[in-house]
Design a protein around this motif. Structure first.
Motif, PDB file in Angstrom:
ATOM      1  N   ILE A 303       0.849  -1.184   0.000  1.00 21.65           N
ATOM      2  CA  ILE A 303       0.000   0.000   0.000  1.00 21.65           C
ATOM      3  C   ILE A 303       0.890   1.242   0.000  1.00 21.65           C
ATOM      4  O   ILE A 303       2.111   1.158   0.094  1.00 21.65           O
ATOM      5  CB  ILE A 303      -0.934   0.048   1.230  1.00 21.65           C
ATOM      6  CG1 ILE A 303      -0.123   0.115   2.536  1.00 21.65           C
ATOM      7  CG2 ILE A 303      -1.882  -1.134   1.250  1.00 21.65           C
ATOM      8  CD1 ILE A 303      -0.982   0.336   3.767  1.00 21.65           C
ATOM      9  N   GLU A 304       0.263   2.414  -0.091  1.00 25.36           N
ATOM     10  CA  GLU A 304       0.975   3.672   0.101  1.00 25.36           C
ATOM     11  C   GLU A 304       0.422   4.370   1.337  1.00 25.36           C
ATOM     12  O   GLU A 304      -0.760   4.228   1.669  1.00 25.36           O
ATOM     13  CB  GLU A 304       0.823   4.581  -1.118  1.00 25.36           C
ATOM     14  CG  GLU A 304      -0.597   5.026  -1.373  1.00 25.36           C
ATOM     15  CD  GLU A 304      -0.707   6.101  -2.448  1.00 25.36           C
ATOM     16  OE1 GLU A 304       0.310   6.458  -3.060  1.00 25.36           O
ATOM     17  OE2 GLU A 304      -1.838   6.582  -2.678  1.00 25.36           O
ATOM     18  N   LEU A 305       1.300   5.105   2.034  1.00 22.69           N
ATOM     19  CA  LEU A 305       0.913   5.844   3.236  1.00 22.69           C
ATOM     20  C   LEU A 305       1.565   7.220   3.191  1.00 22.69           C
ATOM     21  O   LEU A 305       2.685   7.369   2.699  1.00 22.69           O
ATOM     22  CB  LEU A 305       1.371   5.107   4.503  1.00 22.69           C
ATOM     23  CG  LEU A 305       0.738   3.738   4.774  1.00 22.69           C
ATOM     24  CD1 LEU A 305       1.465   3.047   5.912  1.00 22.69           C
ATOM     25  CD2 LEU A 305      -0.752   3.876   5.088  1.00 22.69           C
ATOM     26  N   PRO A 306       0.885   8.242   3.729  1.00 25.23           N
ATOM     27  CA  PRO A 306       1.466   9.585   3.734  1.00 25.23           C
ATOM     28  C   PRO A 306       2.426   9.771   4.902  1.00 25.23           C
ATOM     29  O   PRO A 306       2.301   9.116   5.948  1.00 25.23           O
ATOM     30  CB  PRO A 306       0.239  10.483   3.901  1.00 25.23           C
ATOM     31  CG  PRO A 306      -0.702   9.655   4.715  1.00 25.23           C
ATOM     32  CD  PRO A 306      -0.486   8.229   4.276  1.00 25.23           C
ATOM     33  N   SER A 307       3.378  10.680   4.742  1.00 24.85           N
ATOM     34  CA  SER A 307       4.337  10.976   5.810  1.00 24.85           C
ATOM     35  C   SER A 307       3.812  12.038   6.763  1.00 24.85           C
ATOM     36  O   SER A 307       4.461  12.341   7.767  1.00 24.85           O
ATOM     37  CB  SER A 307       5.674  11.437   5.214  1.00 24.85           C
ATOM     38  OG  SER A 307       5.481  12.554   4.363  1.00 24.85           O
ATOM     39  N   GLU A 308       2.649  12.604   6.464  1.00 27.39           N
ATOM     40  CA  GLU A 308       1.977  13.543   7.356  1.00 27.39           C
ATOM     41  C   GLU A 308       0.478  13.321   7.212  1.00 27.39           C
ATOM     42  O   GLU A 308       0.023  12.822   6.179  1.00 27.39           O
ATOM     43  CB  GLU A 308       2.327  14.990   7.017  1.00 27.39           C
ATOM     44  CG  GLU A 308       1.903  15.421   5.631  1.00 27.39           C
ATOM     45  CD  GLU A 308       2.362  16.829   5.279  1.00 27.39           C
ATOM     46  OE1 GLU A 308       1.496  17.669   4.993  1.00 27.39           O
ATOM     47  OE2 GLU A 308       3.589  17.068   5.284  1.00 27.39           O
ATOM     48  N   PRO A 309      -0.309  13.663   8.235  1.00 32.91           N
ATOM     49  CA  PRO A 309      -1.761  13.440   8.132  1.00 32.91           C
ATOM     50  C   PRO A 309      -2.356  14.222   6.963  1.00 32.91           C
ATOM     51  O   PRO A 309      -2.006  15.383   6.732  1.00 32.91           O
ATOM     52  CB  PRO A 309      -2.287  13.965   9.472  1.00 32.91           C
ATOM     53  CG  PRO A 309      -1.124  13.879  10.410  1.00 32.91           C
ATOM     54  CD  PRO A 309       0.082  14.175   9.576  1.00 32.91           C
ATOM     55  N   LEU A 310      -3.234  13.579   6.229  1.00 27.04           N
ATOM     56  CA  LEU A 310      -3.919  14.266   5.150  1.00 27.04           C
ATOM     57  C   LEU A 310      -4.934  15.249   5.728  1.00 27.04           C
ATOM     58  O   LEU A 310      -5.674  14.922   6.662  1.00 27.04           O
ATOM     59  CB  LEU A 310      -4.623  13.256   4.247  1.00 27.04           C
ATOM     60  CG  LEU A 310      -3.701  12.253   3.548  1.00 27.04           C
ATOM     61  CD1 LEU A 310      -4.521  11.252   2.750  1.00 27.04           C
ATOM     62  CD2 LEU A 310      -2.696  12.960   2.656  1.00 27.04           C
ATOM     63  N   ALA A 311      -4.959  16.448   5.179  1.00 26.42           N
ATOM     64  CA  ALA A 311      -5.841  17.496   5.677  1.00 26.42           C
ATOM     65  C   ALA A 311      -7.267  17.251   5.211  1.00 26.42           C
ATOM     66  O   ALA A 311      -7.505  16.859   4.065  1.00 26.42           O
ATOM     67  CB  ALA A 311      -5.353  18.857   5.204  1.00 26.42           C
ATOM     68  N   ASN A 316      -3.195  19.287   1.318  1.00 26.42           N
ATOM     69  CA  ASN A 316      -1.886  18.662   1.048  1.00 26.42           C
ATOM     70  C   ASN A 316      -2.007  17.383   0.230  1.00 26.42           C
ATOM     71  O   ASN A 316      -1.038  16.638   0.084  1.00 26.42           O
ATOM     72  CB  ASN A 316      -1.141  18.381   2.359  1.00 26.42           C
ATOM     73  CG  ASN A 316      -1.870  17.394   3.261  1.00 26.42           C
ATOM     74  OD1 ASN A 316      -3.034  17.058   3.042  1.00 26.42           O
ATOM     75  ND2 ASN A 316      -1.190  16.927   4.301  1.00 26.42           N
ATOM     76  N   LEU A 317      -3.187  17.164  -0.352  1.00 26.63           N
ATOM     77  CA  LEU A 317      -3.399  15.921  -1.080  1.00 26.63           C
ATOM     78  C   LEU A 317      -2.616  15.882  -2.389  1.00 26.63           C
ATOM     79  O   LEU A 317      -2.306  14.809  -2.904  1.00 26.63           O
ATOM     80  CB  LEU A 317      -4.890  15.728  -1.375  1.00 26.63           C
ATOM     81  CG  LEU A 317      -5.343  14.294  -1.644  1.00 26.63           C
ATOM     82  CD1 LEU A 317      -5.101  13.413  -0.438  1.00 26.63           C
ATOM     83  CD2 LEU A 317      -6.808  14.267  -2.034  1.00 26.63           C
TER      84      LEU A 317
END
Length: 401
Positions: A303-311, A316-317
């Motif tokens: 899978i893919e995961l972000p390095s910061e929470p998505l707003a 920041n998407l």
């Protein structure tokens, strides 16, 4: 939100929220590579803008790739596509008219029109002679049938018996149409006429209609409490896959709920209801994450995961803040896959994580590093296979069978 599903549906929703307003892998898992195999790449010139291109290659692209060849087909809408066997499909024709467009690749590498069904949005090709699609103008509680070989509509399944009283907007199959072991799984959306099923879910549960494809009769409906929506029907990414274990994996994206509860559910091989003993919660892996793409093989999920929470307002998407990980499905342990820079969100690319000839490939776009290409996995590290030299974006790569 328009009822017309195009690549701009996602962008329009993003703007609206700021203002306050994901493979059925039934083929041989380890096919023999062939030098003359046909590959198809979808790109655009500027991300989210016209025009886009379909380009065919003989053999896997390598090195620096120019996607605008003399044989490439210019298309108005490029926002992900899907393939079945020797065919590939877009959700609009070259002129941008909404519907199911079928293409093939000629021997000289040119792209050939294989037929068009106007009005189709979400769709599923089950076999060479059987497929389903949604055309809301024919009814939001009806699924249309078609023959993928002839690209002719062959009938419909009327599911109006599932209509819920008091719901402003109800639609079946808009976000998810999936098939497993003779059953069709069609997501049921309860929303509003204003948003038309995008982030407006009325109930805190997921519901699917389970249809027997041999008879086109409704078997039952199934529910999973505590989640809203599976899939996001604005792009070519179907947002589900069949693992090598035979299970159907469904992605609840949380795109319309502030990325609070994105999860992966499954329906196991031999079963027709949700497996309530297993769930993968994105927030257990990375806070504020959204899972829109995944690949399951040998007890591992990629899978893919972000390095910061998505707003929640999507601000920041569009940033390259994502990394690929492999998850041990028994323990939940995650391991980052090294060798790739951070990349864009893969929401529209149904082939952002894909298997070709037994190898796993990842799409990586990082504009500041002038990278937009595919990497191949070796252990827990990946190396670049090819890069497209442009200012636009790749929207998928597939090997035709």
């Amino acid at each position: 939100m328009k009822t017309i599903i195009s690549k701009f549906a996602f962008v329009c929703l993003t703007i609206a929220l700021i203002a306050g307003c994901s493979k059925d892998n039934t083929n041989n898992p380890n096919p023999t590579p062939t030098a003359d195999a046909k590959f198809v790449l979808m790109t655009d010139v500027v991300k989210f803008s016209s025009p886009g291109y379909f380009t065919a290659f003989t053999g896997m692209p390598t090195g620096t790739v120019n996607p605008i060849s003399s044989k490439a087909l210019q298309i108005k809408e490029a926002f992900g596509f899907r393939a079945f066997g020797k065919w590939f499909f877009n959700r609009s024709n070259a002129a941008g008219d909404i519907g199911l467009q079928k293409y093939t690749v000629a021997d000289d590498g040119s792209i050939v029109n294989g037929g068009f069904i106007a009005g189709s949005t979400q769709f599923l090709v089950v076999s060479e002679t059987s497929g389903y699609y949604l055309d809301e103008t024919r009814g939001t509680l009806k699924l249309q049938k078609f023959n993928p070989t002839t690209m002719q509509r062959t009938g419909e399944i009327d599911l109006s018996s599932l209509q819920k009283a008091g719901v402003d907007y109800q639609v079946i199959g808009k976000h998810t149409l999936a098939a497993k072991e003779g059953k069709l799984y069609a997501g049921i959306t309860y929303g509003t006429k204003t948003a038309q099923g995008y982030g407006d879910d009325l109930y805190n549960y997921i519901e699917f209609a389970v249809i027997d494809m041999a008879t086109d009769k409704l078997d039952k409906t199934i529910k999973y409490d505590g989640l809203k929506s599976v899939g996001w029907g604005s792009s070519g990414n179907k947002m589900w896959s069949i693992g090598d274990d035979g299970a159907l994996y469904l992605y609840s994206t949380s795109l319309g709920t502030g990325f609070d509860n994105s999860s992966v559910l499954r329906i196991k091989k031999g079963e027709t209801d949700f497996d309530r003993t297993w769930i993968l919660k994105a927030n257990d892996l990375a806070k504020g994450a959204s899972i829109v793409t995944a690949f399951v093989k040998n007890g591992k999920m990629y899978i893919e995961l972000p390095s910061e929470p998505l707003a929640a307002n999507f601000s920041n998407l569009q940033s390259p803040i994502f990394d690929y990980y492999v998850i041990d499905m028994a323990t939940g342990q995650k391991t980052k896959i090294e060798g790739m820079p951070q990349h864009d969100f893969a929401y529209a690319n149904d082939y952002s994580i894909t298997e070709i000839d037994g190898k796993i490939y990842f799409w990586v776009r990082n504009p500041s590093q002038k990278i937009d290409g595919y990497y191949v996995l070796d252990g827990t590290k990946a190396t670049q296979v090819f890069n497209v030299a442009h200012d636009g974006s790749i929207w998928g790569l597939v090997k035709l069978q």
